[in-house]
Design a protein around this motif. Sequence first.
Motif, PDB file in Angstrom:
ATOM      1  N   SER B  93      19.960 -15.464   9.362  1.00  0.00           N
ATOM      2  CA  SER B  93      19.165 -15.823   8.407  1.00  0.00           C
ATOM      3  C   SER B  93      17.815 -14.672   8.481  1.00  0.00           C
ATOM      4  O   SER B  93      17.115 -14.575   7.529  1.00  0.00           O
ATOM      5  CB  SER B  93      18.456 -17.035   8.430  1.00  0.00           C
ATOM      6  OG  SER B  93      17.595 -17.446   9.544  1.00  0.00           O
ATOM      7  N   THR B 262      14.831 -14.259   1.314  1.00  0.00           N
ATOM      8  CA  THR B 262      15.032 -15.387   2.244  1.00  0.00           C
ATOM      9  C   THR B 262      16.782 -15.877   2.190  1.00  0.00           C
ATOM     10  O   THR B 262      17.195 -15.586   1.159  1.00  0.00           O
ATOM     11  CB  THR B 262      14.418 -16.592   1.803  1.00  0.00           C
ATOM     12  OG1 THR B 262      14.624 -17.140   0.335  1.00  0.00           O
ATOM     13  CG2 THR B 262      12.895 -16.580   1.936  1.00  0.00           C
ATOM     14  N   GLU B 264      18.856 -18.965   3.595  1.00  0.00           N
ATOM     15  CA  GLU B 264      18.963 -20.333   3.869  1.00  0.00           C
ATOM     16  C   GLU B 264      20.537 -20.914   4.191  1.00  0.00           C
ATOM     17  O   GLU B 264      21.429 -20.743   3.751  1.00  0.00           O
ATOM     18  CB  GLU B 264      18.478 -21.249   2.913  1.00  0.00           C
ATOM     19  CG  GLU B 264      18.315 -22.813   3.477  1.00  0.00           C
ATOM     20  CD  GLU B 264      17.796 -23.822   2.371  1.00  0.00           C
ATOM     21  OE1 GLU B 264      18.066 -24.968   2.571  1.00  0.00           O
ATOM     22  OE2 GLU B 264      17.814 -23.228   1.334  1.00  0.00           O
ATOM     23  N   LYS B 266      22.718 -23.551   7.002  1.00  0.00           N
ATOM     24  CA  LYS B 266      22.984 -25.012   7.860  1.00  0.00           C
ATOM     25  C   LYS B 266      24.062 -24.855   8.557  1.00  0.00           C
ATOM     26  O   LYS B 266      25.177 -24.090   8.380  1.00  0.00           O
ATOM     27  CB  LYS B 266      22.832 -25.836   6.745  1.00  0.00           C
ATOM     28  CG  LYS B 266      21.567 -26.241   6.009  1.00  0.00           C
ATOM     29  CD  LYS B 266      21.472 -27.620   5.349  1.00  0.00           C
ATOM     30  CE  LYS B 266      19.912 -27.946   4.951  1.00  0.00           C
ATOM     31  NZ  LYS B 266      19.899 -29.047   4.027  1.00  0.00           N
TER      32      LYS B 266
END
Lengths: 273, 273
Positions: B93, B262, B264, B266
Amino acid sequence: MSEYKKSERVAAIVRMLTDSPNRLFNLSYFMEMLNAAKSSISEDLDTIDNVFKNLGLGELETVTGAAGGIRYIPRKDKSKYREFIDGLCINLSKVERIIPGGFLYTADILYTPSICSEIGEVLASCFASKKPDYIVTVETKGIPPAFMTARALGVPLVICKHDNRVTEGSSVSINYISGSTKNIRTMSLSKRSMEPNSKVVIIDDFMKGGGTARGMMNLMKEFNAEVLGIGVVIATREPKTKLVDDYVSLIELVDIDEEKGTVELKCGNWERL
Amino acid sequence: MSEYKKSERVAAIVRMLTDSPNRLFNLSYFMEMLNAAKSSISEDLDTIDNVFKNLGLGELETVTGAAGGIRYIPRKDKSKYREFIDGLCINLSKVERIIPGGFLYTADILYTPSICSEIGEVLASCFASKKPDYIVTVETKGIPPAFMTARALGVPLVICKHDNRVTEGSSVSINYISGSTKNIRTMSLSKRSMEPNSKVVIIDDFMKGGGTARGMMNLMKEFNAEVLGIGVVIATREPKTKLVDDYVSLIELVDIDEEKGTVELKCGNWERL
């Protein structure tokens, strides 16, 4: 005192060391993992080094100093590698491997992890003393043996491509002439792929005219990289004069005779190193 | 009596077993190598199994019967894999990984053997119970993680290509539509690549629309192969409906915002298995 017995500590240490060849482990790493004194770990390492040497399973190398530690080097006796290469030659000379056009089917060998792992180990042993920062190859069939060479040396792989994929950012491209077919091809490498001024070893599965290897050498110039050597799994005997001066081959392809259905292979020049 | 002490035998056995994950070793292999009685080797294996389980370093599996033996399965605790994937997410990231066009630079991760080895282990753990005969991928970036998955499972890799190389003999080709760009592409596979009626798992580095995976599934039909599952290192959250129904991802790419810089990420759906 350690909650683990010596044999248990040895099992854990061997697992960690051999899983990451050439990675330097500080002794405190094992002391913490096994809750053991430095003297115990040192004795364990001596035990491992001895039996590995006795059985030809590789070597442990100690690096002294504050940033020192121990690393596993998957170097075996030349006789074991020779045996392995001889076995490969027998397997690769099967008549059903001949592909119309005078080619040899090798993908099953290169793509079988246990075999390719050993190929990578032999290639790594040829270049380990030169301490490359990266292994460089070009897609596609050279990737598995190059990756296993990189693994044995504990360095990253860099893969040159035949097109410009937008997903890897800006890249440097060169044209090169295939040594055997004389076609012009393009080879490119993402600018992010390697640090400038690196030392590299080029690995590929096959070399005939040497044009592809020459192309990679030219591409390396664009990155100010020093090419320490070139290694291939199979090199053809003809043409004798290739577009690169110096290379290491595990196997030499002497001749494929489609009519007679024969393949002649010999151990390559790697043993001379 | 064996000339080797218990700790020495354990060192050698761990080296052999963990170097070839999922390969079945007959106990007589170790008895000969170490000149030891069957009872000694059995005790050694118990010791190894215990400490591996205690430290989460994998498992030994015993296969009974005449053709039986022992194999190493590189299966760790889910918590260890979770820790590894979380670390990957943090690494991936970083803002400097954003490539114009909304792509993410991942080659350094995929081409670093120690990281890729762990990626292959997690993917292998997702599909080990299904016992595939081959791992299938398509060139280029998926090759290292697919190869390390194949290594962890002890099966060969099969690589689909985007062109027809004359050096691999006759091949089967299909056209497929890229799920995200809607371009028509070709994918081909040498007829010699795999036995008909095999069971396979498809592994790739990245999935967005799922078109490439769908293409591989269609190509597998031509070989009468059964696709047991699909695994990818990174899958995008959008589009939610992909061209394949079911897949396992190690990491989910939620969003890349080029403006804000940015990324993101998961943990993917692999934990659900």
